[in-house]
Design an enzyme around this catalytic site. Structure first.
Site, PDB file in Angstrom:
ATOM      1  N   SER A 161      10.139  64.552  16.095  1.00 30.38           N
ATOM      2  CA  SER A 161      10.788  65.705  15.479  1.00 30.38           C
ATOM      3  C   SER A 161      10.010  66.075  14.227  1.00 30.38           C
ATOM      4  CB  SER A 161      12.235  65.351  15.099  1.00 30.38           C
ATOM      5  OG  SER A 161      12.790  66.333  14.252  1.00 30.38           O
ATOM      6  N   LEU A 199      16.279  68.109  26.977  1.00 32.08           N
ATOM      7  CA  LEU A 199      14.830  68.038  26.975  1.00 32.08           C
ATOM      8  C   LEU A 199      14.314  67.047  28.006  1.00 32.08           C
ATOM      9  CD1 LEU A 199      12.073  68.758  25.850  1.00 32.08           C
ATOM     10  CD2 LEU A 199      12.464  67.125  23.989  1.00 32.08           C
ATOM     11  N   TYR A 216      18.207  60.009  10.289  1.00 30.96           N
ATOM     12  CA  TYR A 216      17.454  60.436  11.475  1.00 30.96           C
ATOM     13  C   TYR A 216      16.003  60.693  11.093  1.00 30.96           C
ATOM     14  CZ  TYR A 216      16.035  63.598  15.294  1.00 30.96           C
ATOM     15  OH  TYR A 216      15.378  64.208  16.338  1.00 30.96           O
ATOM     16  N   THR A 273      19.709  72.188  22.737  1.00 29.82           N
ATOM     17  CA  THR A 273      20.309  71.085  23.490  1.00 29.82           C
ATOM     18  C   THR A 273      21.624  70.690  22.818  1.00 29.82           C
ATOM     19  OG1 THR A 273      19.209  69.373  22.174  1.00 29.82           O
ATOM     20  CG2 THR A 273      18.018  70.195  24.113  1.00 29.82           C
TER      21      THR A 273
END
Length: 255
Positions: free
Chosen positions: A135, A18, A148, A183
């Protein structure tokens, strides 16, 4: 800021995926220079070779205050795009220790904070802008990577705070909340994934259009549909919402 013509952009985590697409899109939108940041400056060689001399490689580990300060010394950044991040796919209670959790928070949250603090003066002076690539895990728990999610949720609140602090300086702060992107980070995940180019375009174009929250792919849009409108108000204008609620509370309303 409504366009990138003759503007200067700095992008972290710019060496691949990205980040590399964000560099490409910034140049396509007219940026005169893009500082491409990465921990290993040699990893930027392919990006520089393919995109030309408007790309300036910068050694930048966002967890290193000295490197962050050195990067900020350029003094001419109009748009700061915070993209560097890591994941941590461990269950919180089952993990043997918390060192990976600490590292995730150090990069994703404190690293972003270091970056914003280092560049805030020049962004203010140039009436520039900030884009935080986060995200959907910031608002919807990742089943495989809960730490995360926690780091991205914390950074979402950081972005809201900085937006309020810089609103009077005519600085736009956009948070982009992508879903799964094709990715290396999401290589092990099944299902349809958005292309890095699509997410890069929608994140940058959304900022230039004045959007404070961007949901740049189909999965992200599905998450957005589950988020109540009042929650969106809390994300983009938390001070106004909380002041209103505090006044209602003081008046005894809604009891």
């Amino acid at each position: 800021m409504t366009d990138l013509n003759n503007r200067t952009v700095l992008i972290t985590g710019a060496n691949r995926g990205l980040g590399a697409s964000l560099v490409e899109v910034a140049l396509d939108r007219g940026a005169k220079r893009v500082y491409a940041g990465a921990r290993d400056i040699h990893s930027l060689s392919a990006v520089v070779e393919s995109l030309g001399d408007r790309v300036v490689p910068v050694r930048l580990d966002v967890t290193d205050p000295a490197q962050t300060a050195a990067a900020a010394a350029v003094g001419d950044v109009d748009l700061l795009i915070s993209n560097a991040g890591i994941t941590c796919q461990e269950a919180i209670l089952a993990a043997a220790d918390i060192e990976n959790f600490r590292r995730t928070m150090e990069v994703n949250y404190f690293g972003t904070m270091n970056l914003l603090r280092a560049f805030s003066d020049q962004i203010r002076a140039r009436h520039g802008g900030i884009v935080l690539i986060l995200s959907v895990a910031a608002v919807s728990l990742s089943r495989s990577a809960p730490a995360y999610s926690a780091s991205k949720a914390a950074t979402l609140m950081l972005g809201s705070s900085v937006r309020e602090e810089m609103r009077a300086d005519d600085v736009g702060v956009t948070v982009s909340l992508p879903g799964w992107i094709d990715t290396d980070m999401a290589a092990a995940l099944p299902g349809e994934k958005a292309t890095p180019r699509t997410v890069a375009e929608r994140s940058i174009d959304g900022h230039l259009d004045g959007d404070e929250v961007v949901w740049p792919d189909r999965f992200a849009e599905l998450v957005r549909q589950q988020v109540d409108g009042h929650m969106l108000d809390l994300l983009v204008r938390p001070r106004d919402v909380m002041n209103t609620l505090a006044a209602r509370f003081a008046a005894g309303a809604g009891a």
